[in-house]
Design an enzyme around this catalytic site. Sequence first.
Site, short mmCIF file in Angstrom:
data_model
loop_
_atom_site.label_atom_id
_atom_site.label_comp_id
_atom_site.label_asym_id
_atom_site.label_seq_id
_atom_site.Cartn_x
_atom_site.Cartn_y
_atom_site.Cartn_z
N ASN A 148 0.54 -1.29 -0.07
CA ASN A 148 -0.03 0.00 -0.17
C ASN A 148 0.85 0.97 -0.12
OD1 ASN A 148 -2.94 -0.15 -0.74
ND2 ASN A 148 -2.60 -0.81 1.67
N ASP A 198 -3.73 2.35 5.28
CA ASP A 198 -3.34 2.36 3.51
C ASP A 198 -2.18 3.21 2.46
OD1 ASP A 198 -4.87 1.70 1.25
OD2 ASP A 198 -6.58 0.98 1.56
#
Length: 293
Positions: A148, A198
């Site tokens: 990510n 994320d």
Amino acid sequence: MNWKVEPVLKYQCILGEGPVWDPTNARLLWVDILNGEIHQWFPNNGIHKTFKAEQYIGAVALTNSKEVIAACQKGFYKINLESKVMSPIFNPESQLPNNRFNDGKCDPAGRFLAGTMSMSNVPQAGKLYALEADHSVRVKIDQVTCSNGMAWSADSRTFYYIDTGLREVAAFDYNLKEGSLHNKKVIISIPREEGIPDGMTIDRDGMLWVALWNGGKVNRYDPKTGKLLLQIALPVSLVTSCTFGGRDLTDLYITSASTGLNERDLEKQPLAGSLFVIKNCGFQGFPPHLFSG
Ligand code: CA
């Protein structure tokens, strides 16, 4: 602090991700990974364009030409968003049809770093790759669960990276000439109740902005101390990534997702999947690095 978080347009992504500001064309690009779409938003005239591919698109980055570079389900591509031609470059995981590319970003030398993940959540089944200017592909990190967020320090000597499966932000020493990374240090551990880390960006003070999936917020951290400096609450739970855009790079754009939410969730968070902006947020980012190939 009261943040004025505004939805940018009425468009519900399944998995909105990977915002990139293009200073040359004054546009924001982002992807809807699971719809296989690249979106363009031109804030100066309110135009929204959508490019559709026949496969998942994990991330895009800008190049020196009109094309963008993309990390897709089936490897790396160059895509001309006007002619809609997708030209394959290389698929380093053609033997792994259950994997797809996820987040990606160019380093300050113009390599495109992008990582993979298993679509059936097999742990450590992915890798972080670098696509070089000559289109060779090298493995940078092995055994990644969900590749990510990425960011580089202003002096290019530190690479910040999120493998979401580890719930942490790591820092590596980065050798820009070689594109090599060493000396992993965990600089921020995210407790489960905060959500899971994320996408990520960095501001001109060297602080990291981390989107919290299932946490409904973006957190700003000091990478030197790991200290949480501030939090921005979003009206949605699945916050995926953020970047600075606008003429002075002081507007914070934030993407989100609606995947997996049921009807009741969507009643509570009707803006799930939207792109948001905080105009003149009081912090400034960097323009994105371009792919050099
Ligand atoms: Ca992501």
